[in-house]
Write a protein that holds these residues in place. Structure first.
Motif, PDB file in Angstrom:
ATOM      1  N   ALA A   1     -38.897   3.891  96.488  1.00 12.88           N
ATOM      2  CA  ALA A   1     -39.778   4.676  97.352  1.00 12.88           C
ATOM      3  C   ALA A   1     -41.053   3.925  97.729  1.00 12.88           C
ATOM      4  O   ALA A   1     -42.140   4.285  97.299  1.00 12.88           O
ATOM      5  N   PRO A   2     -40.932   2.866  98.541  1.00 10.28           N
ATOM      6  CA  PRO A   2     -42.143   2.140  98.926  1.00 10.28           C
ATOM      7  C   PRO A   2     -43.048   3.009  99.818  1.00 10.28           C
ATOM      8  O   PRO A   2     -42.586   3.560 100.807  1.00 10.28           O
ATOM      9  N   THR A   3     -44.318   3.145  99.428  1.00 10.34           N
ATOM     10  CA  THR A   3     -45.220   3.948 100.259  1.00 10.34           C
ATOM     11  C   THR A   3     -45.858   3.107 101.361  1.00 10.34           C
ATOM     12  O   THR A   3     -46.521   3.639 102.234  1.00 10.34           O
TER      13      THR A   3
ATOM     14  N   ARG B   1     -34.104   0.628  99.604  1.00 10.23           N
ATOM     15  CA  ARG B   1     -33.819   1.940 100.196  1.00 10.23           C
ATOM     16  C   ARG B   1     -33.592   2.994  99.121  1.00 10.23           C
ATOM     17  O   ARG B   1     -33.732   4.179  99.373  1.00 10.23           O
TER      18      ARG B   1
ATOM     19  N   LEU C   1     -37.152   1.511 105.725  1.00  6.77           N
ATOM     20  CA  LEU C   1     -37.650   1.812 104.382  1.00  6.77           C
ATOM     21  C   LEU C   1     -38.474   3.092 104.321  1.00  6.77           C
ATOM     22  O   LEU C   1     -39.102   3.385 103.319  1.00  6.77           O
ATOM     23  N   ARG C   2     -38.486   3.874 105.411  1.00  4.12           N
ATOM     24  CA  ARG C   2     -39.207   5.153 105.326  1.00  4.12           C
ATOM     25  C   ARG C   2     -38.310   6.170 104.659  1.00  4.12           C
ATOM     26  O   ARG C   2     -37.105   6.176 104.850  1.00  4.12           O
ATOM     27  N   TRP C   3     -38.932   7.067 103.905  1.00  5.66           N
ATOM     28  CA  TRP C   3     -38.135   8.062 103.180  1.00  5.66           C
ATOM     29  C   TRP C   3     -38.772   9.418 103.344  1.00  5.66           C
ATOM     30  O   TRP C   3     -39.855   9.546 103.845  1.00  5.66           O
TER      31      TRP C   3
ATOM     32  N   ALA D   1     -42.589  -0.830  95.392  1.00  4.84           N
ATOM     33  CA  ALA D   1     -41.450   0.073  95.531  1.00  4.84           C
ATOM     34  C   ALA D   1     -41.603   1.332  94.683  1.00  4.84           C
ATOM     35  O   ALA D   1     -40.798   2.243  94.775  1.00  4.84           O
TER      36      ALA D   1
ATOM     37  N   PRO E   1     -44.069   0.780 103.733  1.00  8.14           N
ATOM     38  CA  PRO E   1     -42.767   0.191 104.084  1.00  8.14           C
ATOM     39  C   PRO E   1     -42.869  -1.163 104.787  1.00  8.14           C
ATOM     40  O   PRO E   1     -42.071  -2.059 104.498  1.00  8.14           O
TER      41      PRO E   1
END
Lengths: 179, 213
Positions: B153-155, B150, B211-213, B82, B157
């Motif tokens: 910032a998981p790279t 959320r 989980l995309r940001w 995360a 996801p």
């Protein structure tokens, strides 16, 4: 050397020092601009858009940097994620649209580097609800303190802070969707 | 917009960023998920009446310990994933250790049992509901984990979602173990593990979507 310098600025920025934060973002933007240019040779006009999107991501994800860890891996991981996300979106976009048209568009706007993106934050800001838009306008664009913004809007101090934070996240999301 | 303008906007009125906010948030989220799951267990299933008598048996501690080990190991991975640029300090194979131990134990029990009695060990009496119940009790943990992630910032996801789902499934299984009457190792090796895999697959998809940001 870069690590040391950036990390010092970052640590002061995390404590709320706006001057260090500005300096940090300026250094980071020149480092990442070079990084993205090397990797996006097919779309030089998209570099500044993507750079600004990455800066916005750095801003909204500051809390995921842990102070006792090295900074550069964090920075590059954010930049790499944003670039891969962008390439994924672009290939999906190209599958739906005529790629030649896009090429022509790139050729048309190609010119000297102006460090300017095609986005306009203020028009995006208009799309935010008032409880996020006003805190951002007062504190971020007009440079008022949180207390002043609270007095002007009749919102509480914490509502201003939350509004700024959530509003910036919402802007980052809009930024992506505009592409 | 010029990049310098954006930088000015971002840095104007910068506020201190709270320390360890992420750690606190993700731990609180998981704790809340487990508490909700436990309340659901009490309300819907109830704790097995002979808990006190079996609480000294090896089988009971395996049944509780394997999923709990999954929860702890899963947490280490999810936490690292995360945070951008943070590699998990352990190899991914570590995730398999509790399962290998469980299967070793199950095979030993299988071999030590008379062939005519083996199927009973595998199917037990509740195999039809086991996966469903574990998945159901995993839902609160999965949901709170997703909410916490959320904010991070998981790279990766999908992978982050999958391991968070594995953690949630395991938390669901350890809560369910307080109700479930089955004690045979082969039963646990098959149905409990499937009950952890289902939430894992669900959460891999949720990771892809949310989980995309």
């Amino acid at each position: 050397m870069m690590e040391q310098e950036l990390r010092n600025l970052m640590l002061r920025a995390l404590d709320g020092n706006a001057e260090s934060y500005q300096c940090f973002l300026q250094r980071v933007s020149s480092v990442l601009r070079a990084y993205l240019r090397r990797r996006l040779t097919s779309a030089p006009d998209e570099v500044e858009d993507l750079l600004q999107e990455t800066l916005l991501a750095i801003h909204t994800q500051l809390h995921t940097y842990r102070r006792n860890e090295p900074l550069t891996p964090w920075l590059y991981a954010v930049a790499r994620y944003k670039m891969i996300d962008y390439l994924r979106r672009r290939s999906r976009h190209e599958a739906r649209h005529d790629p030649f048209e896009d090429d022509a568009e790139w050729l048309a706007v190609s010119g000297e580097a102006t460090n300017e993106s095609k986005r306009d934050l203020e028009t995006m800001l208009d799309a935010l609800p008032a409880h996020q838009r006003l805190p951002i306008q007062h504190t971020k664009l007009e440079g008022r303190s949180v207390a002043e913004a609270a007095a002007m809007t009749g919102m509480s101090v914490s509502a201003i802070k939350v509004g700024v934070h959530r509003g910036m996240k919402a802007l980052a999301k809009m930024w992506k969707e505009q592409a | 917009m010029k990049t310098d303008e954006l930088i000015n906007i971002l840095s104007t009125g910068a506020q201190p960023v709270p320390q360890h906010a992420a750690e606190k948030r993700i731990s609180m989220a998981l704790l809340a998920g487990v508490v909700i799951s436990f309340i659901l267990l009490l309300m819907i299933y109830g704790i097995r009446p002979d808990l006190k008598e079996i609480s000294t048996s090896v089988a009971f501690w395996m049944k509780l310990g394997v999923p709990l080990a999954n929860v702890i190991i899963g947490f280490i991975f999810v936490f690292a994933l995360a945070h951008p640029g943070k590699l998990p300090k352990l190899g991914y194979w570590v995730l398999a250790i509790p399962i290998v131990v469980l299967w070793g134990w199950a095979l030993w029990a299988w071999n030590a049992t008379d062939p005519t009695a083996r199927l009973e060990l595998l199917w037990g009496k509740t195999w039809r509901v086991c996966i469903l119940n574990i998945t159901f009790l995993a839902l609160p943990v999965g949901a709170t984990a997703l909410l916490a992630l959320r904010n991070l910032a998981p790279t990766k996801p999908v992978l982050t979602g999958a391991i968070a789902g594995w953690l949630a499934g395991s938390a669901g299984a350890s809560v369910y173990a307080l109700h479930c009457p089955e004690m045979a190792p082969p039963f646990l090796a098959v149905w409990y593990v499937l009950g952890m895999i289902v939430p894992s697959a669900m959460m891999a998809y949720m990771g892809h979507r949310y989980l995309r940001w």
